[in-house]
Design a protein around this motif. Sequence first.
Motif, PDB file in Angstrom:
ATOM      1  N   ILE A  94       5.563 -12.245  13.372  1.00 49.96           N
ATOM      2  CA  ILE A  94       5.966 -10.887  13.006  1.00 49.96           C
ATOM      3  C   ILE A  94       6.936 -10.912  11.814  1.00 49.96           C
ATOM      4  O   ILE A  94       6.788 -10.138  10.865  1.00 49.96           O
ATOM      5  CB  ILE A  94       6.612 -10.167  14.202  1.00 49.96           C
ATOM      6  N   VAL A  95       7.911 -11.792  11.859  1.00 53.75           N
ATOM      7  CA  VAL A  95       8.909 -11.863  10.784  1.00 53.75           C
ATOM      8  C   VAL A  95       8.261 -12.242   9.458  1.00 53.75           C
ATOM      9  O   VAL A  95       8.699 -11.791   8.395  1.00 53.75           O
ATOM     10  CB  VAL A  95      10.022 -12.867  11.164  1.00 53.75           C
ATOM     11  N   HIS A  96       7.186 -13.046   9.509  1.00 52.15           N
ATOM     12  CA  HIS A  96       6.545 -13.523   8.289  1.00 52.15           C
ATOM     13  C   HIS A  96       5.343 -12.666   7.891  1.00 52.15           C
ATOM     14  O   HIS A  96       4.435 -13.135   7.189  1.00 52.15           O
ATOM     15  CB  HIS A  96       6.122 -14.980   8.446  1.00 52.15           C
ATOM     16  N   CYS A  97       5.333 -11.419   8.345  1.00 54.16           N
ATOM     17  CA  CYS A  97       4.330 -10.435   7.903  1.00 54.16           C
ATOM     18  C   CYS A  97       5.084  -9.251   7.295  1.00 54.16           C
ATOM     19  O   CYS A  97       5.249  -8.211   7.934  1.00 54.16           O
ATOM     20  CB  CYS A  97       3.462  -9.970   9.066  1.00 54.16           C
ATOM     21  N   PRO A  98       5.552  -9.376   6.066  1.00 51.60           N
ATOM     22  CA  PRO A  98       6.430  -8.360   5.476  1.00 51.60           C
ATOM     23  C   PRO A  98       5.760  -7.023   5.210  1.00 51.60           C
ATOM     24  O   PRO A  98       6.451  -6.023   4.975  1.00 51.60           O
ATOM     25  CB  PRO A  98       6.877  -9.011   4.159  1.00 51.60           C
ATOM     26  N   MET A  99       4.408  -6.950   5.270  1.00 56.04           N
ATOM     27  CA  MET A  99       3.695  -5.708   4.998  1.00 56.04           C
ATOM     28  C   MET A  99       3.127  -5.073   6.271  1.00 56.04           C
ATOM     29  O   MET A  99       2.417  -4.067   6.199  1.00 56.04           O
ATOM     30  CB  MET A  99       2.537  -5.971   4.028  1.00 56.04           C
ATOM     31  N   LEU A 100       3.457  -5.619   7.442  1.00 53.16           N
ATOM     32  CA  LEU A 100       2.835  -5.200   8.699  1.00 53.16           C
ATOM     33  C   LEU A 100       3.109  -3.732   9.000  1.00 53.16           C
ATOM     34  O   LEU A 100       4.256  -3.298   9.067  1.00 53.16           O
ATOM     35  CB  LEU A 100       3.348  -6.073   9.845  1.00 53.16           C
ATOM     36  N   GLU A 101       2.024  -2.963   9.219  1.00 47.05           N
ATOM     37  CA  GLU A 101       2.138  -1.538   9.540  1.00 47.05           C
ATOM     38  C   GLU A 101       1.637  -1.207  10.937  1.00 47.05           C
ATOM     39  O   GLU A 101       2.083  -0.228  11.536  1.00 47.05           O
ATOM     40  CB  GLU A 101       1.351  -0.708   8.511  1.00 47.05           C
ATOM     41  N   GLY A 102       0.691  -1.993  11.461  1.00 46.01           N
ATOM     42  CA  GLY A 102       0.135  -1.733  12.783  1.00 46.01           C
ATOM     43  C   GLY A 102       0.128  -2.974  13.641  1.00 46.01           C
ATOM     44  O   GLY A 102      -0.299  -4.055  13.197  1.00 46.01           O
ATOM     45  N   LEU A 103       0.609  -2.855  14.885  1.00 43.54           N
ATOM     46  CA  LEU A 103       0.645  -3.987  15.816  1.00 43.54           C
ATOM     47  C   LEU A 103       0.139  -3.537  17.180  1.00 43.54           C
ATOM     48  O   LEU A 103       0.644  -2.569  17.754  1.00 43.54           O
ATOM     49  CB  LEU A 103       2.069  -4.531  15.948  1.00 43.54           C
TER      50      LEU A 103
END
Length: 424
Positions: A186-195
């Motif tokens: 999670i920390v290394h997905c700087p563009m994450l919008e949906g989980l």
Amino acid sequence: MSEEQRKPPKPPSKVEAELDKISNLPSDVIDIILEHLSIKEAVRTSILSTKWRYKSAMLQNLKFDEQCVSTQNPLTFANIVDQVLLLHIGPIRKFKLSHRDLLATADIDRWVLHLSRSSIKHLILELGNGQRYNLPSCLFSCEDIICLRLHNCILKLPSTFNGFKSLKRLNIERVTLTQNVFEDVIVHCPMLEGLILKNCNGFTHLNIDAPTLKFLVIEGDFQDVNLRNTLNLEYVYIALELNVKQKQVVGSSSNLLKFVVHLCHIRCLEITSYSLKYLAVGALPGKLPEPLIYLKVLSMSVSFTDLEEITTALCLISSSPALQELEIFVHRDDGDVVGEVNSWLENLDDNSNYQFTQLRGIEITCISGAKAELDLIKFLLLSSPVLERMTLQPASGDGSLEMLKKVVQFRRASMQAEIIFLDP
């Protein structure tokens, strides 16, 4: 000139004419048509004409499922995937593998390795419910990936993992991973919008630090949920399956306050299963210190035998000044009645403190006609001046007519409020 040479050319048949129309469509339109076919049907189009010979081999979106295999074709599922990938021309942007049966690990490894060299952007692995597939290290080198969906896998990070810099949507279901691995991803997905996180195992404390996250779904046996830097969240669905037996926390800390403090931009909140019982742990305020000013849709599963759950639900409702739609599912708790449930409304005689000025629709399902439930219905009708409809559905037909007679006699703040009574 012979008789045969003087004859006009034979007009094309109806089938040929229709085929010419399709063949002359723009290439991007033809690609869309092919993408809506199964791989088996798309490959068959290569024999239509020379224009179609390589169309299926250049598809950028590939989907492999049970429809690929035919009883009339001796090729196995793995043979079909191998053949399509071998003959494919150009980049593969989206790859979906969906199969109920157990596939050989070596086969999937080979396909994932091929995709990791093809600038894959959307990868979906929906594997059968048998032995979980151990994801290969090459998957974590897909730097261009935008959407990753995993089902029935084991996720371990290689030491070379630098993150998914472009990943915007992550969906993991029935995946085994440790807490450290989850947090590192999670920390290394700087563009994450949906989980989306469903029925995963390997850890019980969920910590999510994702400043760009807008969409969150949580389902499973998690004991604790901690949100940090999630101020952009707009939609949250939480379904904790672990029943909170003991409500003991250090000091006066509140799970509800800890949870909502990072939801300042929330627009839709759905709380099901035992999630409200979890949020009810700790000191409960009458209203939140900071209201949820953007929340428009609130859906909750509530046990009306638990005073703390009722109080938590009321706190959320009364702290949502922009609320337009409210859905409540009456949850049947197996335990004994907790607290003075029947008297919960006595401290709320002054309805002027609880005015829901934007609330237009209310739906309450699985009601039994208990006093606590009827009190909530009465309270909401008195506190919603612009209410347009209240939909009620009893859990069974027993006593539903008497319940209806009581409800229609309740005073309403809105003259336009319609009460709709559904069959069980």
